[in-house]
Design a protein around this motif. Structure first.
Motif, PDB file in Angstrom:
ATOM      1  N   ALA A  59      28.623  50.504  46.700  1.00 50.19           N
ATOM      2  CA  ALA A  59      28.007  51.175  45.557  1.00 50.19           C
ATOM      3  C   ALA A  59      29.012  51.280  44.406  1.00 50.19           C
ATOM      4  CB  ALA A  59      27.499  52.560  45.962  1.00 50.19           C
ATOM      5  N   GLN A  60      30.266  51.579  44.726  1.00 54.18           N
ATOM      6  CA  GLN A  60      31.297  51.654  43.692  1.00 54.18           C
ATOM      7  C   GLN A  60      31.496  50.291  43.026  1.00 54.18           C
ATOM      8  OE1 GLN A  60      34.645  53.169  45.879  1.00 54.18           O
ATOM      9  NE2 GLN A  60      34.218  55.291  45.366  1.00 54.18           N
ATOM     10  N   ALA A  61      31.540  49.240  43.831  1.00 57.08           N
ATOM     11  CA  ALA A  61      31.719  47.886  43.286  1.00 57.08           C
ATOM     12  C   ALA A  61      30.536  47.511  42.400  1.00 57.08           C
ATOM     13  CB  ALA A  61      31.881  46.874  44.422  1.00 57.08           C
ATOM     14  N   GLU A  62      29.328  47.832  42.839  1.00 58.64           N
ATOM     15  CA  GLU A  62      28.141  47.530  42.034  1.00 58.64           C
ATOM     16  C   GLU A  62      28.168  48.317  40.725  1.00 58.64           C
ATOM     17  OE1 GLU A  62      24.943  48.432  44.708  1.00 58.64           O
ATOM     18  OE2 GLU A  62      25.047  46.470  45.683  1.00 58.64           O
ATOM     19  N   SER A  63      28.623  49.558  40.776  1.00 62.07           N
ATOM     20  CA  SER A  63      28.734  50.372  39.573  1.00 62.07           C
ATOM     21  C   SER A  63      29.744  49.760  38.607  1.00 62.07           C
ATOM     22  CB  SER A  63      29.138  51.797  39.943  1.00 62.07           C
ATOM     23  OG  SER A  63      29.313  52.576  38.786  1.00 62.07           O
ATOM     24  N   GLU A  64      30.899  49.325  39.126  1.00 62.98           N
ATOM     25  CA  GLU A  64      31.917  48.686  38.290  1.00 62.98           C
ATOM     26  C   GLU A  64      31.355  47.432  37.623  1.00 62.98           C
ATOM     27  OE1 GLU A  64      35.858  47.890  39.857  1.00 62.98           O
ATOM     28  OE2 GLU A  64      35.675  49.627  41.175  1.00 62.98           O
ATOM     29  N   VAL A  65      30.639  46.627  38.391  1.00 60.47           N
ATOM     30  CA  VAL A  65      30.054  45.402  37.848  1.00 60.47           C
ATOM     31  C   VAL A  65      29.060  45.754  36.745  1.00 60.47           C
ATOM     32  CG1 VAL A  65      28.509  43.459  38.374  1.00 60.47           C
ATOM     33  CG2 VAL A  65      30.427  43.977  39.889  1.00 60.47           C
ATOM     34  N   SER A  66      28.250  46.758  36.976  1.00 61.63           N
ATOM     35  CA  SER A  66      27.263  47.174  35.981  1.00 61.63           C
ATOM     36  C   SER A  66      27.932  47.637  34.691  1.00 61.63           C
ATOM     37  CB  SER A  66      26.390  48.293  36.562  1.00 61.63           C
ATOM     38  OG  SER A  66      25.462  48.739  35.608  1.00 61.63           O
ATOM     39  N   ILE A  67      28.961  48.456  34.819  1.00 56.65           N
ATOM     40  CA  ILE A  67      29.688  48.960  33.649  1.00 56.65           C
ATOM     41  C   ILE A  67      30.346  47.811  32.895  1.00 56.65           C
ATOM     42  CG2 ILE A  67      31.707  50.315  32.939  1.00 56.65           C
ATOM     43  CD1 ILE A  67      30.938  52.283  35.243  1.00 56.65           C
ATOM     44  N   LEU A  68      31.015  46.925  33.648  1.00 58.84           N
ATOM     45  CA  LEU A  68      31.697  45.804  32.998  1.00 58.84           C
ATOM     46  C   LEU A  68      30.705  44.836  32.357  1.00 58.84           C
ATOM     47  CD1 LEU A  68      34.551  45.159  35.566  1.00 58.84           C
ATOM     48  CD2 LEU A  68      34.764  46.113  33.272  1.00 58.84           C
ATOM     49  N   THR A  69      29.554  44.666  32.982  1.00 61.42           N
ATOM     50  CA  THR A  69      28.516  43.810  32.395  1.00 61.42           C
ATOM     51  C   THR A  69      28.036  44.406  31.079  1.00 61.42           C
ATOM     52  OG1 THR A  69      27.817  43.035  34.573  1.00 61.42           O
ATOM     53  CG2 THR A  69      26.243  42.770  32.784  1.00 61.42           C
ATOM     54  N   ALA A  70      27.821  45.704  31.056  1.00 64.08           N
ATOM     55  CA  ALA A  70      27.392  46.374  29.819  1.00 64.08           C
ATOM     56  C   ALA A  70      28.467  46.249  28.751  1.00 64.08           C
ATOM     57  CB  ALA A  70      27.072  47.842  30.102  1.00 64.08           C
ATOM     58  N   GLU A  71      29.728  46.422  29.132  1.00 63.43           N
ATOM     59  CA  GLU A  71      30.827  46.279  28.176  1.00 63.43           C
ATOM     60  C   GLU A  71      30.898  44.848  27.648  1.00 63.43           C
ATOM     61  OE1 GLU A  71      34.534  47.645  29.806  1.00 63.43           O
ATOM     62  OE2 GLU A  71      33.791  49.678  30.134  1.00 63.43           O
ATOM     63  N   ARG A  72      30.742  43.885  28.532  1.00 62.39           N
ATOM     64  CA  ARG A  72      30.777  42.485  28.122  1.00 62.39           C
ATOM     65  C   ARG A  72      29.635  42.187  27.155  1.00 62.39           C
ATOM     66  NH1 ARG A  72      28.562  38.304  32.080  1.00 62.39           N
ATOM     67  NH2 ARG A  72      26.735  39.335  31.248  1.00 62.39           N
ATOM     68  N   ASP A  73      28.439  42.680  27.468  1.00 58.77           N
ATOM     69  CA  ASP A  73      27.287  42.447  26.598  1.00 58.77           C
ATOM     70  C   ASP A  73      27.486  43.102  25.238  1.00 58.77           C
ATOM     71  OD1 ASP A  73      26.183  41.049  28.691  1.00 58.77           O
ATOM     72  OD2 ASP A  73      24.753  42.623  29.261  1.00 58.77           O
ATOM     73  N   ALA A  74      28.059  44.309  25.253  1.00 58.28           N
ATOM     74  CA  ALA A  74      28.330  44.992  23.992  1.00 58.28           C
ATOM     75  C   ALA A  74      29.341  44.205  23.165  1.00 58.28           C
ATOM     76  CB  ALA A  74      28.834  46.409  24.252  1.00 58.28           C
ATOM     77  N   LEU A  75      30.370  43.706  23.835  1.00 53.82           N
ATOM     78  CA  LEU A  75      31.365  42.907  23.120  1.00 53.82           C
ATOM     79  C   LEU A  75      30.773  41.587  22.633  1.00 53.82           C
ATOM     80  CD1 LEU A  75      34.640  43.513  25.131  1.00 53.82           C
ATOM     81  CD2 LEU A  75      34.148  44.134  22.769  1.00 53.82           C
ATOM     82  N   ALA A  76      29.885  41.006  23.417  1.00 50.76           N
ATOM     83  CA  ALA A  76      29.235  39.770  22.983  1.00 50.76           C
ATOM     84  C   ALA A  76      28.402  40.028  21.733  1.00 50.76           C
ATOM     85  CB  ALA A  76      28.363  39.214  24.104  1.00 50.76           C
ATOM     86  N   ALA A  77      27.728  41.170  21.704  1.00 45.92           N
ATOM     87  CA  ALA A  77      26.941  41.539  20.516  1.00 45.92           C
ATOM     88  C   ALA A  77      27.861  41.758  19.319  1.00 45.92           C
ATOM     89  CB  ALA A  77      26.111  42.782  20.800  1.00 45.92           C
TER      90      ALA A  77
END
Length: 129
Positions: A59-77
């Motif tokens: 669950a922690q790993a999935e949470s990290e992936v989710s947070i990093l994915t959101a950060e990556r998407d925000a940076l891509a935007a």
């Protein structure tokens, strides 16, 4: 006239001794079985605890992936917006690109950790069965 009852008594006594021996064997087997069941119960409790720990780590790993994915998407935007805005300087674009690459690398690492964890989790689960 006393031979038949004496023989029957001797046969009953022999049968009683066999039954007593069988009873002792059953008692011994029961003790072994009880010890085995207790050990298996302990292993099961330990396995359940490990499973809960693995679930928590996943669950922690999935949470990290989710947070990093959101950060990556925000940076891509941000990067897309920066590329469209002619007022952005090359150095600002380079910084955003580097930040995106760093986050993409972090995301890839987190995803690899999740894959390794999931593989280990399934291997552990298979071994437990």
């Amino acid at each position: 006239q006393f031979e038949a009852p004496a023989r029957a008594l001797a046969e009953l006594q022999a049968e009683n001794r066999r039954l007593a021996t069988d009873n002792e064997r059953l008692d011994s087997a029961s003790k072994v079985l009880s010890t085995t069941v207790s050990a298996l119960e302990g292993q099961l409790r330990e396995a359940l605890s490990d499973l809960e720990n693995h679930s928590s780590l996943r669950a922690q790993a999935e949470s990290e992936v989710s947070i990093l994915t959101a950060e990556r998407d925000a940076l891509a935007a941000k990067l897309a917006s920066a590329q469209q805005a002619s007022v952005q300087t090359d150095s600002q674009l380079d910084a955003l690109s580097a930040e995106q690459e760093a986050l993409a690398a972090k995301l890839a690492t987190a995803q690899r950790r999740e894959e390794v964890f999931e593989s280990a989790f399934w291997q552990w689960g298979t071994e437990m069965l």
